[in-house]
Design an enzyme around this catalytic site. Structure first.
Site, PDB file in Angstrom:
ATOM      1  CB  SER A 158      -0.856   0.061   1.206  1.00 44.91           C
ATOM      2  OG  SER A 158      -0.187  -0.276   2.224  1.00 44.91           O
ATOM      3  CG  ASP A 178      -2.534   5.442   7.598  1.00 48.62           C
ATOM      4  OD1 ASP A 178      -1.552   4.826   8.159  1.00 48.62           O
ATOM      5  OD2 ASP A 178      -3.233   5.226   6.637  1.00 48.62           O
ATOM      6  CG  HIS A 213      -0.681   4.033   4.376  1.00 46.16           C
ATOM      7  ND1 HIS A 213      -1.374   3.250   5.347  1.00 46.16           N
ATOM      8  CD2 HIS A 213      -0.282   3.217   3.291  1.00 46.16           C
ATOM      9  CE1 HIS A 213      -1.496   2.345   5.066  1.00 46.16           C
ATOM     10  NE2 HIS A 213      -0.741   2.082   3.693  1.00 46.16           N
TER      11      HIS A 213
END
Length: 432
Positions: free
Chosen positions: A155, A404, A407
């Protein structure tokens, strides 16, 4: 008397002419002496094909159809692009969350999701020993005419390809031309340049049976075949002009390891298991060895980048147990330390890369290392944090929200990876 005067006048004119001729001869002899004393000069003849004939060559500029060709006699200054610091950038990013919203994954669209601060956008990467030009979207597309790219991995690779697409969309909007059944792998096309960019979902780079939902919650251990590469990317590999390959974080997951079609061990083995816990580093090292050997044997003419894994910035926990990332500015190297697990992953990556480069010798010229670990380690402010979801605190300012800290917001620090990559492509600079 008149005749005498005319005679004198003629004599004076003849004397003047003699002196003029003598002076001219002396000047010519002096110039000839200078030329033969200090070297003969011959004119430089340059043709439209770039061929030149000369005995003494000043800095040569080749006339070519390629406007980005480097003059042959200009040596690009050597510079470690990966060692530097973040400095203030009043200009900010070249795109906005609104101008590229259709490409950006909703979880990384931090400003749209309500992140209240925007100062994290006004920083740029500055190598210690040289300047680094801002990413030039038009130039990149011109260089990539009739070429194909792929960014392969997990990702974070998807995060990176979305960053690149957003930057290029300031010149031309990409057209999505392919996606697989689960929308894990996609391909975009820039029609005016006949340029394709693919994002290939292959988090382990080797074959894997994965049992988890879209939120990353696993229902069973991953079944990982360490000696079988994932043909999702290997089938496409020979046709690529450029590729960025990466992995890392997924090897920390609980998994059963297979070699020669037989289980050989595991990581995070259940107590009831009879298998040996080999550790994630064993699996990562074995898998990367096969990946690097495949690249070495492929004889590809394309430029292949191997990117090291990028550290996360979870504090007071991890992804599923309350970890957060609340910083709003970059930090100095002295204020942050890479986690032990990230160090282990990076050590495996560097060792395998250096091994294959040594074995390939001169044939490794088109294999490049992208070591962004240190560069992004000092950007704990660049993650979505709680703003991976749309306006998470609208209903309850004290809501407990999953953060998160892995990312990157778009726009955000990950955009500056593209500054470095374009500089490597254009000027051939690398690392140390």
């Amino acid at each position: 008397m008149k005749l005498k005067w005319e005679s004198i006048s003629n004599l004076q004119q003849n004397t003047y002419l003699i002196k003029l001729v003598a002076a001219t001869l002396i000047t010519c002899l002096a110039f000839r002496f200078f030329v033969f004393r200090f070297g003969q000069f011959s004119p430089v003849q340059v043709s439209v094909t770039g061929n030149s004939n000369s005995q003494i060559s000043p800095t040569s500029v080749i006339l070519s159809d390629n406007e980005d060709q480097i003059p042959v006699d200009i040596e690009v200054e050597k510079c470690d692009l990966f060692t530097g610091k973040w400095i203030k950038d009043p200009l900010g990013p070249i795109y906005t969350n609104e101008s590229c919203g259709i490409v950006v994954d909703a979880h990384q669209n931090c400003i749209t999701n309500g992140r209240p601060d925007s100062g994290f956008l006004n920083w740029k990467w500055k190598p210690n020993d040289c300047s680094l030009p801002r990413f030039d979207s038009l130039r990149f597309l011109q260089l990539m005419r009739n070429k194909s790219w792929a960014i392969i991995g997990d990702s974070i690779a998807r995060n990176h390809v979305e960053s690149l697409l957003c930057m290029l969309s300031t010149v031309e909007k990409p057209v999505e031309v392919y996606h697989d059944e689960n929308y894990g792998s996609k391909r975009w096309h820039f029609p005016s340049y006949n340029f394709t960019v693919s994002n290939i979902w292959s988090p382990f780079l080797v074959q894997a049976d994965i049992f988890e939902d879209s939120n990353g919650v696993s229902s069973a251990a991953v079944q990982l075949h360490l000696d079988k590469l994932d043909n999702t990317w290997t089938d496409l590999f020979p046709s690529l002009d450029y590729a960025i390959i990466s992995s890392g974080e997924w090897f920390l997951k609980t998994a059963v390891y297979h070699e020669n079609a037989n289980p050989v061990g595991c990581h995070g083995c259940p107590e009831s298991s009879n298998m040996t816990d080999l550790g994630f580093d064993y699996a990562y090292n074995t898998s990367l060895r096969h990946v690097m050997d495949f690249i070495a044997k492929s004889k590809t003419k394309g430029m292949i980048f191997f990117r090291t894994s990028i550290p996360d910035h979870f504090e007071d926990g991890e992804w599923h147990n309350g970890g957060t990332c609340k910083k709003t500015e970059p930090v100095g190297e002295e204020a942050v330390e890479m986690k032990v697990l990230n160090k282990i992953l990076r050590d495996v990556e560097i060792n395998q890369f250096e091994r294959v480069v040594t074995e390939m010798g001169q044939e490794s010229e088109n294999l490049k290392l992208l070591d962004f670990a240190g560069m992004l380690l000092t950007r704990p402010d660049g993650h979505p944090g709680p703003y991976r979801e749309f306006r998470p605190f609208d209903k309850d300012k004290n809501a407990t929200v999953q953060n998160d800290c892995l990312h990157w917001c778009l726009p955000g620090p990950i955009d500056h990876l593209n500054d470095v990559i374009l500089e490597i492509i254009v000027n051939g600079r690398t690392g140390k």
